[in-house]
Design an enzyme around this catalytic site. Structure first.
Site, mmCIF file in Angstrom:
data_model
loop_
_atom_site.group_PDB
_atom_site.id
_atom_site.type_symbol
_atom_site.label_atom_id
_atom_site.label_comp_id
_atom_site.label_asym_id
_atom_site.label_seq_id
_atom_site.Cartn_x
_atom_site.Cartn_y
_atom_site.Cartn_z
ATOM 1 N N LYS A 135 13.390 -53.145 29.558
ATOM 2 C CA LYS A 135 12.377 -52.091 29.419
ATOM 3 C C LYS A 135 13.040 -50.732 29.278
ATOM 4 O O LYS A 135 14.045 -50.466 29.926
ATOM 5 C CB LYS A 135 11.455 -52.089 30.635
ATOM 6 C CG LYS A 135 10.196 -51.256 30.428
ATOM 7 C CD LYS A 135 9.167 -51.521 31.508
ATOM 8 C CE LYS A 135 9.442 -50.725 32.761
ATOM 9 N NZ LYS A 135 8.552 -51.120 33.854
ATOM 10 N N ASP A 177 1.441 -52.988 42.607
ATOM 11 C CA ASP A 177 2.484 -52.270 43.342
ATOM 12 C C ASP A 177 2.277 -52.560 44.828
ATOM 13 O O ASP A 177 1.180 -52.362 45.353
ATOM 14 C CB ASP A 177 2.377 -50.769 43.065
ATOM 15 C CG ASP A 177 3.474 -49.984 43.750
ATOM 16 O OD1 ASP A 177 4.348 -49.461 43.044
ATOM 17 O OD2 ASP A 177 3.451 -49.881 45.004
ATOM 18 N N TYR A 234 14.348 -41.030 45.353
ATOM 19 C CA TYR A 234 13.647 -42.199 45.884
ATOM 20 C C TYR A 234 13.599 -42.131 47.411
ATOM 21 O O TYR A 234 14.618 -41.918 48.062
ATOM 22 C CB TYR A 234 14.350 -43.479 45.429
ATOM 23 C CG TYR A 234 14.093 -43.831 43.974
ATOM 24 C CD1 TYR A 234 13.103 -43.198 43.240
ATOM 25 C CD2 TYR A 234 14.837 -44.828 43.354
ATOM 26 C CE1 TYR A 234 12.852 -43.547 41.921
ATOM 27 C CE2 TYR A 234 14.603 -45.174 42.030
ATOM 28 C CZ TYR A 234 13.612 -44.532 41.323
ATOM 29 O OH TYR A 234 13.376 -44.885 40.016
ATOM 30 N N ASP A 256 7.671 -47.938 28.290
ATOM 31 C CA ASP A 256 6.938 -47.384 29.437
ATOM 32 C C ASP A 256 6.818 -45.873 29.276
ATOM 33 O O ASP A 256 7.829 -45.177 29.238
ATOM 34 C CB ASP A 256 7.712 -47.724 30.721
ATOM 35 C CG ASP A 256 7.005 -47.251 31.989
ATOM 36 O OD1 ASP A 256 5.946 -46.604 31.881
ATOM 37 O OD2 ASP A 256 7.527 -47.541 33.080
ATOM 38 N N GLU A 313 3.538 -49.589 28.591
ATOM 39 C CA GLU A 313 3.172 -49.453 30.006
ATOM 40 C C GLU A 313 2.707 -48.028 30.305
ATOM 41 O O GLU A 313 3.304 -47.063 29.804
ATOM 42 C CB GLU A 313 4.412 -49.802 30.829
ATOM 43 C CG GLU A 313 4.270 -49.622 32.328
ATOM 44 C CD GLU A 313 5.483 -50.189 33.064
ATOM 45 O OE1 GLU A 313 6.065 -51.191 32.598
ATOM 46 O OE2 GLU A 313 5.861 -49.619 34.098
ATOM 47 N N GLU A 341 1.068 -49.518 38.409
ATOM 48 C CA GLU A 341 1.894 -48.970 39.495
ATOM 49 C C GLU A 341 1.230 -47.759 40.143
ATOM 50 O O GLU A 341 1.544 -47.419 41.278
ATOM 51 C CB GLU A 341 3.302 -48.642 39.003
ATOM 52 C CG GLU A 341 3.399 -47.490 38.033
ATOM 53 C CD GLU A 341 4.816 -47.308 37.482
ATOM 54 O OE1 GLU A 341 5.225 -48.094 36.616
ATOM 55 O OE2 GLU A 341 5.511 -46.390 37.927
ATOM 56 N N GLY A 364 16.246 -43.412 37.562
ATOM 57 C CA GLY A 364 14.799 -43.342 37.756
ATOM 58 C C GLY A 364 14.119 -42.268 36.926
ATOM 59 O O GLY A 364 12.929 -42.018 37.090
ATOM 60 N N ASN A 372 4.859 -43.858 31.319
ATOM 61 C CA ASN A 372 4.600 -43.169 32.593
ATOM 62 C C ASN A 372 3.492 -42.108 32.499
ATOM 63 O O ASN A 372 3.651 -40.985 32.969
ATOM 64 C CB ASN A 372 5.887 -42.572 33.159
ATOM 65 C CG ASN A 372 6.847 -43.659 33.637
ATOM 66 O OD1 ASN A 372 7.644 -44.156 32.851
ATOM 67 N ND2 ASN A 372 6.746 -44.046 34.884
ATOM 68 N N LYS A 429 12.204 -46.344 28.825
ATOM 69 C CA LYS A 429 11.258 -45.252 29.016
ATOM 70 C C LYS A 429 11.059 -44.523 27.698
ATOM 71 O O LYS A 429 12.017 -44.328 26.940
ATOM 72 C CB LYS A 429 11.792 -44.285 30.069
ATOM 73 C CG LYS A 429 11.996 -44.932 31.431
ATOM 74 C CD LYS A 429 10.670 -45.324 32.058
ATOM 75 C CE LYS A 429 10.858 -45.939 33.431
ATOM 76 N NZ LYS A 429 9.586 -46.202 34.106
ATOM 77 N N HIS A 456 5.195 -54.155 39.438
ATOM 78 C CA HIS A 456 6.039 -52.959 39.351
ATOM 79 C C HIS A 456 7.063 -53.011 40.480
ATOM 80 O O HIS A 456 6.730 -53.318 41.618
ATOM 81 C CB HIS A 456 5.169 -51.719 39.540
ATOM 82 C CG HIS A 456 5.942 -50.462 39.760
ATOM 83 N ND1 HIS A 456 5.823 -49.691 40.896
ATOM 84 C CD2 HIS A 456 6.861 -49.842 38.978
ATOM 85 C CE1 HIS A 456 6.624 -48.640 40.806
ATOM 86 N NE2 HIS A 456 7.265 -48.705 39.660
ATOM 87 N N ALA A 457 8.321 -52.704 40.141
ATOM 88 C CA ALA A 457 9.336 -52.623 41.203
ATOM 89 C C ALA A 457 10.318 -51.525 40.863
ATOM 90 O O ALA A 457 10.064 -50.684 40.002
ATOM 91 C CB ALA A 457 10.019 -53.962 41.396
ATOM 92 N N GLY A 458 11.445 -51.538 41.536
ATOM 93 C CA GLY A 458 12.388 -50.424 41.405
ATOM 94 C C GLY A 458 12.263 -49.538 42.629
ATOM 95 O O GLY A 458 11.962 -50.021 43.730
HETATM 96 MG MG LIG Z 1 6.515 -47.946 35.008
#
Ligand SMILES: [Mg+2]
Length: 442
Positions: free
Chosen positions: A222, A330, A36, A252, A278, A307, A26, A254, A224, A357-359
């Site tokens: 995807k 989200d 998380y 992504d 993203e 998200e 993550g 963030n 980061k 958005h997931a995870g």
């Molecule tokens: Mg993201």
């Protein structure tokens, strides 16, 4: 729709945290060490059948106790209400939950109080779906167009979409729902993987995870970006080399960049042909997203965000400003299922695909239902649509999502798939659970 008897007699809320920062699962440019976590809600009734509604909102560690306190503040709006007050008019109940004249001051409909609202609203939907003995997607897909329109709080939306227009959109697709439902049950909903692309992973780990995901049937990957451009270029090169030219890469950031930097940095990654960038900048910067989208359009790179989009009003503006090519709802940032449905309808009106958005923990379990419903009732299309999947923490759920061949299989168990294993809850309750007593982080 059955009229359910009984009252909601209790609301329990738990602070549940997983020590994911120990493995850098993550990790991204803004969140280098998430644990998380969830504010986890359990609703019980006096119906005598033992059915409970479970719901959560996703957090990443510190601060979960604040969301828990906000859920406690919502308790008087829920406990003592009849089950039928929700199942008979879910949209009216949502307005009741978000409309408290004093609590509204600490929102409205954003931030901690809205995360808390999501946990409670999602728990109500779980209760209803379990009473109906249907998975959430099926409960939603069996609602009439008029019932779906009732779910939504239309205040602040009608300059972009009116309930009458939404009803007409839903009615157009109603006659063909059955064929799409059969397709979803047979094939599942397309998923992409973020599991290989976390920022903290070594090159060898990225290679191994990409190969693994390819073998599992994923076609969209995807990664980061946003900490170091040379590092991003090297890692994007590795991803492209392993996945090949014909598969799809997304990147992504963030929220890492200012608008100008976002344009420059993404342009410098254009040769790896990302389908989207993203969260290039602040989630609140509608005009900034629009400027980035305009600058990147000639490169064939779309902008995705959502998200951290706080409510349906900001989504409305992003759509009106043509600031996004992909709408990333989200399930817990928005105020639960009702507001998700509002944004699905808005996105359909503007012709923008919803790619949730997931995870985290539990988000994959939620979004599979919302995407399948979107396809059956709202969008009627899979073009440009793909839902995030991250292979973390599913073992803690009684009915976890199942992804096969790069697709979410349609859930079959009643409810929202979010009920956690009692042993997992006990071990991960913060700070008293056994995991937190053992770990070096506590
Ligand atoms: Mg993201």
């Amino acid at each position: 729709m059955t009229h359910y008897t009984g009252k909601i007699t209790d609301l329990r809320v738990l602070d549940v945290r997983f020590p994911t920062s120990l493995s850098l699962d993550g990790s991204d440019a803004m969140n280098p060490d998430p644990d998380y976590s969830a504010a986890y809600v359990v609703l019980s009734t006096d119906r005598g059948d033992g059915v409970e509604g479970h719901g959560l909102t996703f957090t990443i560690g510190r601060g979960t106790e604040i969301v828990v306190a906000a859920v406690e503040a919502l308790r008087p709006l829920v406990v003592g209400q009849t089950v039928a007050a929700f199942t008979g008019a879910p949209g009216a109940f949502w307005k009741h939950l978000t409309g408290d004249s004093q609590l509204r001051w600490i929102g409205p409909e954003k931030g901690v109080i809205h995360l808390a609202t999501a946990a409670v609203v999602n728990a109500l939907w779980d209760l209803w779906a379990k009473l109906e003995k249907k998975p959430l997607w099926k409960l939603l897909s069996d609602l009439t167009p008029a019932q779906i329109v009732e779910l939504v709080d239309w205040r602040y939306l009608t300059d972009a979409l009116t309930p009458e227009e939404a009803l007409a959109m839903l009615e157009r697709l109603a006659p063909t729902r059955a064929a799409r439902e059969a397709e979803m049950v047979r094939d599942g909903y397309p998923a992409y993987t973020t599991s290989a692309g976390w920022l903290g992973y070594s090159d060898d780990k990225i290679r191994a995870l990409c190969r693994e995901a390819l073998a599992e049937g994923f076609t969209h990957f995807k990664m980061k970006v946003g900490s170091d451009l040379a590092d991003d270029q090297r890692r994007a090169g590795i991803m492209r080399e392993i996945i090949g030219e014909e598969r799809t890469l997304m990147i992504d950031a963030n929220q890492r960049w200012d608008v100008g930097v976002a344009i420059e940095w993404t342009t410098a990654l254009a040769k790896y042909r990302p389908m989207w960038i993203e969260e290039p900048t602040s989630p609140d910067d509608v005009l900034g997203h629009a400027a980035i989208a305009k600058a990147l359009a000639p490169l064939g790179i779309g902008v995705a965000t959502g998200e951290h989009c706080q409510n349906r009003v900001i989504f409305k503006q992003l759509l009106q400003a043509r600031a996004i090519s992909y709408c990333q709802i989200d399930s817990c940032r928005l105020g639960g299922v009702n507001e998700v449905v509002a944004v699905l309808l808005l996105a359909a009106k503007f012709g923008i695909p919803v790619c949730p958005h997931a995870g985290g923990v539990g988000l994959c379990e939620y979004v599979q239902h919302e995407s399948i419903f979107d396809y059956i009732c709202v969008s009627g299309s899979l073009t440009g649509r793909i839902t995030e999947f991250v292979d973390h923490l599913h073992e803690h759920f009684i009915d976890p999502c199942v992804v096969r061949g790069g697709r979410y299989l349609a859930p079959t168990a009643p409810g929202t798939s979010i009920t956690m294993q009692p042993a997992s809850i006990a071990a991960h309750t913060y700070p008293g659970g056994s995991i937190w007593k053992q770990t070096a982080l506590s």
